[in-house]
Design an enzyme around this catalytic site. Structure first.
Site, PDB file in Angstrom:
ATOM      1  N   LYS A 103      -2.790   5.967  -4.223  1.00 26.07           N
ATOM      2  CA  LYS A 103      -3.840   6.931  -3.894  1.00 26.07           C
ATOM      3  C   LYS A 103      -3.581   8.271  -4.571  1.00 26.07           C
ATOM      4  O   LYS A 103      -2.424   8.664  -4.760  1.00 26.07           O
ATOM      5  CB  LYS A 103      -3.905   7.136  -2.376  1.00 26.07           C
ATOM      6  CG  LYS A 103      -3.946   5.844  -1.580  1.00 26.07           C
ATOM      7  CD  LYS A 103      -3.952   6.102  -0.077  1.00 26.07           C
ATOM      8  CE  LYS A 103      -3.647   4.844   0.698  1.00 26.07           C
ATOM      9  NZ  LYS A 103      -2.214   4.488   0.682  1.00 26.07           N
ATOM     10  N   ASP A 161       0.838  -1.190   0.000  1.00 22.34           N
ATOM     11  CA  ASP A 161       0.000   0.000   0.000  1.00 22.34           C
ATOM     12  C   ASP A 161       0.876   1.244   0.000  1.00 22.34           C
ATOM     13  O   ASP A 161       1.587   1.518   0.967  1.00 22.34           O
ATOM     14  CB  ASP A 161      -0.898  -0.006   1.242  1.00 22.34           C
ATOM     15  CG  ASP A 161      -1.808   1.208   1.300  1.00 22.34           C
ATOM     16  OD1 ASP A 161      -2.946   1.113   0.816  1.00 22.34           O
ATOM     17  OD2 ASP A 161      -1.382   2.254   1.831  1.00 22.34           O
TER      18      ASP A 161
END
Length: 283
Positions: free
Chosen positions: A77, A47
């Site tokens: 993101k 992540d």
């Protein structure tokens, strides 16, 4: 270490490993070593985020590992500075270029920023829907969205987020947002799962760890796993990276689970910013 990480099915039919490795606040120069160790131990879910500044190093390490790209689930993101649709498209291209990949397994809006962009995160979300339709994002989701933000997406957009990545740990259960996710088939991903280490010294957690013969960190991560959330602890210490992986060969009973859940301090337990007011945009 040969523990099998369960895969969880997302609402779009794709699967995601329940345990991942987070690289928040890991300096780019330290990212290669940390991610290499994580992949060596057996993590298959990394992540990252554009705002972390280490996407390129994550991509480099995955390529150097010899693992097939399809074997490693990669999340990134959207930078808070690029919510307008054309900016979001360019930012997504930059993420793909940094990672040197032609697709992302999961791409998230990092923060809703309801006090910025005239409160319009819906057009940003619709832009992510484009990325999923053209196959460059296998799955799309959000991060730090509150119930009101999720309700607005449900009313105004075509797709439901696959995940909502939010702050969750024993001191801040974030129950209302988790409950909304459960009711609408949005998986919860827990960031700051050990409250930046603060819960590890909690007498209840320490007591449980002694009872079950595990470390406090393993106990808290196991609590997350048994609640059905996706979790990704972060560490640069090889021993910790390995320790955090060892949470699939024991179980906590219902009484212990409840003891840990009862540590919830509500809003007072929140360690990070409140998504309703957070408005940071990188310079």
């Amino acid at each position: 270490m040969s523990h099998t990480i369960p895969d969880i099915t997302l609402n779009d039919g794709n699967t995601i490993p329940q345990l991942g490795f987070g690289v928040y606040q890991i300096e780019p120069r330290d990212t290669v070593e940390a991610v290499s160790k994580a992949l060596e131990v057996g993590y298959r879910h990394i992540d990252t985020a554009e705002m972390y500044g280490n996407e390129a190093e994550v991509g480099q390490t995955i390529r150097a590992s010899g693992l097939d790209r399809g074997a490693v689930f990669v999340t990134s993101k959207l930078n808070n500075g690029f919510h307008r649709p054309d900016d979001a498209r360019r930012a997504f291209e930059s993420t793909l270029a940094a990672l040197k990949t032609d697709y992302i397994d999961l791409f998230l809006i990092h923060w809703p920023l309801p006090t910025r962009y005239d409160g319009d995160f819906v057009s940003t979300w619709r832009t992510l829907e484009e990325f999923q339709r053209d196959g460059r994002a296998r799955s799309i989701g959000v991060s730090n969205f509150q119930v009101a933000h999720l309700e607005r997406l449900a009313a105004e957009a075509d797709m439901v987020p696959a995940v909502n990545q939010i702050e969750v740990h024993p001191y801040f259960g974030n129950q209302e947002v988790r409950a909304y996710g459960r009711a609408h088939n949005i998986l919860t991903e827990a960031w700051s799962p050990i409250a930046q280490g603060k819960v590890l010294r909690d007498p209840t957690v320490v007591d449980v760890a002694e009872q079950v013969g595990r470390t406090p960190a393993q106990v808290v991560l196991r609590w997350h796993v048994q609640r059905g959330d996706i979790v990704f602890p972060k560490s640069t210490t090889p021993e910790r990276i390995e320790e955090n992986f060892g949470v699939f060969d024991f179980e906590l009973d219902d009484v212990v689970m409840e003891r840990i859940t009862e540590l919830d301090r509500g809003e007072a337990g929140r360690q990070g910013p409140n998504p309703d007011t957070f408005d940071y945009i990188p310079a």
